[in-house]
Motif scaffolding. Structure first.
Motif, PDB file in Angstrom:
ATOM      1  N   ARG A  68      -7.742 119.156  19.011  1.00  0.00           N
ATOM      2  CA  ARG A  68      -9.030 120.154  19.302  1.00  0.00           C
ATOM      3  C   ARG A  68     -10.347 119.456  19.350  1.00  0.00           C
ATOM      4  NH1 ARG A  68     -10.756 123.917  14.258  1.00  0.00           N
ATOM      5  NH2 ARG A  68     -11.337 122.072  12.448  1.00  0.00           N
ATOM      6  N   LYS A  69     -11.070 120.028  20.038  1.00  0.00           N
ATOM      7  CA  LYS A  69     -12.606 119.644  19.943  1.00  0.00           C
ATOM      8  C   LYS A  69     -13.273 120.572  19.067  1.00  0.00           C
ATOM      9  CE  LYS A  69     -13.954 116.892  23.849  1.00  0.00           C
ATOM     10  NZ  LYS A  69     -14.859 116.766  24.995  1.00  0.00           N
ATOM     11  N   LYS A  70     -14.174 119.970  18.079  1.00  0.00           N
ATOM     12  CA  LYS A  70     -14.855 120.719  17.327  1.00  0.00           C
ATOM     13  C   LYS A  70     -16.262 120.433  17.569  1.00  0.00           C
ATOM     14  CE  LYS A  70     -15.238 122.403  12.619  1.00  0.00           C
ATOM     15  NZ  LYS A  70     -14.882 122.105  11.405  1.00  0.00           N
ATOM     16  N   GLY A  71     -17.098 121.115  18.355  1.00  0.00           N
ATOM     17  CA  GLY A  71     -18.409 120.726  18.550  1.00  0.00           C
ATOM     18  C   GLY A  71     -18.273 119.592  19.714  1.00  0.00           C
ATOM     19  N   ASN A  72     -18.902 118.757  19.615  1.00  0.00           N
ATOM     20  CA  ASN A  72     -18.604 117.534  20.498  1.00  0.00           C
ATOM     21  C   ASN A  72     -17.718 116.262  20.109  1.00  0.00           C
ATOM     22  OD1 ASN A  72     -20.513 118.593  22.334  1.00  0.00           O
ATOM     23  ND2 ASN A  72     -22.526 117.635  21.064  1.00  0.00           N
ATOM     24  N   LYS A  73     -16.877 116.413  19.004  1.00  0.00           N
ATOM     25  CA  LYS A  73     -16.154 115.586  18.528  1.00  0.00           C
ATOM     26  C   LYS A  73     -14.423 115.792  18.650  1.00  0.00           C
ATOM     27  CE  LYS A  73     -15.156 113.187  14.023  1.00  0.00           C
ATOM     28  NZ  LYS A  73     -15.371 113.195  12.732  1.00  0.00           N
ATOM     29  N   ALA A  74     -13.869 115.062  19.352  1.00  0.00           N
ATOM     30  CA  ALA A  74     -12.448 115.216  19.341  1.00  0.00           C
ATOM     31  C   ALA A  74     -11.735 114.908  18.025  1.00  0.00           C
ATOM     32  CB  ALA A  74     -11.793 114.449  20.675  1.00  0.00           C
ATOM     33  N   GLU A  75     -10.663 115.827  17.681  1.00  0.00           N
ATOM     34  CA  GLU A  75     -10.059 115.543  16.535  1.00  0.00           C
ATOM     35  C   GLU A  75      -8.543 115.738  16.689  1.00  0.00           C
ATOM     36  OE1 GLU A  75     -11.998 118.281  13.947  1.00  0.00           O
ATOM     37  OE2 GLU A  75     -13.501 116.963  13.274  1.00  0.00           O
ATOM     38  N   SER A  76      -7.782 114.642  16.221  1.00  0.00           N
ATOM     39  CA  SER A  76      -6.355 114.805  16.417  1.00  0.00           C
ATOM     40  C   SER A  76      -5.563 114.853  15.087  1.00  0.00           C
ATOM     41  CB  SER A  76      -5.874 113.678  17.321  1.00  0.00           C
ATOM     42  OG  SER A  76      -4.284 113.967  17.393  1.00  0.00           O
ATOM     43  N   GLY A  77      -4.840 115.673  14.926  1.00  0.00           N
ATOM     44  CA  GLY A  77      -3.941 115.648  13.556  1.00  0.00           C
ATOM     45  C   GLY A  77      -3.847 116.935  12.765  1.00  0.00           C
ATOM     46  N   TYR A  78      -4.325 116.828  11.771  1.00  0.00           N
ATOM     47  CA  TYR A  78      -4.541 118.182  10.900  1.00  0.00           C
ATOM     48  C   TYR A  78      -5.850 118.686  10.265  1.00  0.00           C
ATOM     49  CZ  TYR A  78       0.457 117.125  10.566  1.00  0.00           C
ATOM     50  OH  TYR A  78       1.783 116.996  10.990  1.00  0.00           O
ATOM     51  N   VAL A  79      -5.793 119.818   9.923  1.00  0.00           N
ATOM     52  CA  VAL A  79      -7.157 120.374   9.373  1.00  0.00           C
ATOM     53  C   VAL A  79      -7.096 120.556   7.808  1.00  0.00           C
ATOM     54  CG1 VAL A  79      -6.908 122.792   9.855  1.00  0.00           C
ATOM     55  CG2 VAL A  79      -9.171 121.892   9.279  1.00  0.00           C
ATOM     56  N   LEU A  80      -7.719 120.018   6.809  1.00  0.00           N
ATOM     57  CA  LEU A  80      -7.759 120.295   5.507  1.00  0.00           C
ATOM     58  C   LEU A  80      -8.965 121.136   5.053  1.00  0.00           C
ATOM     59  CD1 LEU A  80      -6.736 119.520   2.360  1.00  0.00           C
ATOM     60  CD2 LEU A  80      -8.332 118.018   2.727  1.00  0.00           C
ATOM     61  N   ASN A  81      -8.344 122.478   4.397  1.00  0.00           N
ATOM     62  CA  ASN A  81      -9.482 123.232   3.806  1.00  0.00           C
ATOM     63  C   ASN A  81      -9.526 123.276   2.427  1.00  0.00           C
ATOM     64  OD1 ASN A  81     -11.366 125.654   4.866  1.00  0.00           O
ATOM     65  ND2 ASN A  81      -9.978 126.699   3.295  1.00  0.00           N
ATOM     66  N   LEU A  82     -10.540 123.216   1.909  1.00  0.00           N
ATOM     67  CA  LEU A  82     -10.841 123.250   0.285  1.00  0.00           C
ATOM     68  C   LEU A  82     -11.775 124.174  -0.029  1.00  0.00           C
ATOM     69  CD1 LEU A  82     -11.268 119.357  -0.286  1.00  0.00           C
ATOM     70  CD2 LEU A  82      -9.282 120.595  -0.829  1.00  0.00           C
TER      71      LEU A  82
END
Length: 165
Positions: A68-82
């Motif tokens: 996904r793209k979050k803002g202007n940053k492309a991210e691959s993998g998982y999301v961790l929520n704490l």
């Protein structure tokens, strides 16, 4: 061949067959999601990255990783929520909740799912979030969840320290 040798041989053959099928299925999935067959050149060609949905296979090593793209940053993998305590009165702060999800899940979705769990497991009085977690929908959920006209717990955005009730 002894019965034990035959059993070991059979188990190894089954294991290799399963491993081969898994690898073959993963490769087939990768090629079908990331490439197309060009009739003119008779070759596989990579699809345009903009035409590949974020939940398609991103890694041959991890079939659940997403993009996904979050803002202007492309991210691959998982999301961790704490979730963690953050009171100056506490001698130390603790992680009170965590979740790991596919990278295509938004911060708002994570908060909507986890807030009831955090509230059930803690006695939280306030929630501080960054801008990615805030939405009118979240405010409404908090109001309904706490069955009050106003939010049962104030919801704060960290950057501006504004309270949303």
């Amino acid at each position: 061949m002894t019965p034990i040798s035959y059993t070991i041989f059979t188990m190894v053959a089954i294991f290799l067959s399963v491993a081969f099928n898994y690898t073959t299925n993963l490769l087939t999935r990768f090629l079908s999601e990331q490439a197309y067959y060009d009739e003119k050149t008779k070759k596989l060609k990579a699809k345009d990255s903009k035409s590949i949905p974020s939940d398609f296979l991103q890694s041959a090593y991890d079939e659940d990783a997403t993009y996904r793209k979050k803002g202007n940053k492309a991210e691959s993998g998982y999301v961790l929520n704490l979730s963690e305590t953050c009171s100056k009165e506490n001698p130390f702060q603790l992680i009170t909740d965590y979740t790991v999800e596919k990278n295509i899940k938004s911060d708002v979705e994570l908060l909507k799912e986890r807030l009831p769990i955090v509230k059930q497991n803690t006695e939280c009085q306030e929630v501080y979030v960054d801008g990615g977690y805030y939405s009118e929908e979240v405010v409404q959920i908090v109001k309904v969840f706490f069955k009050r006209k106003r939010c049962g717990i104030p919801l704060y955005r960290l950057k501006r320290q504004e309270a949303y009730f």
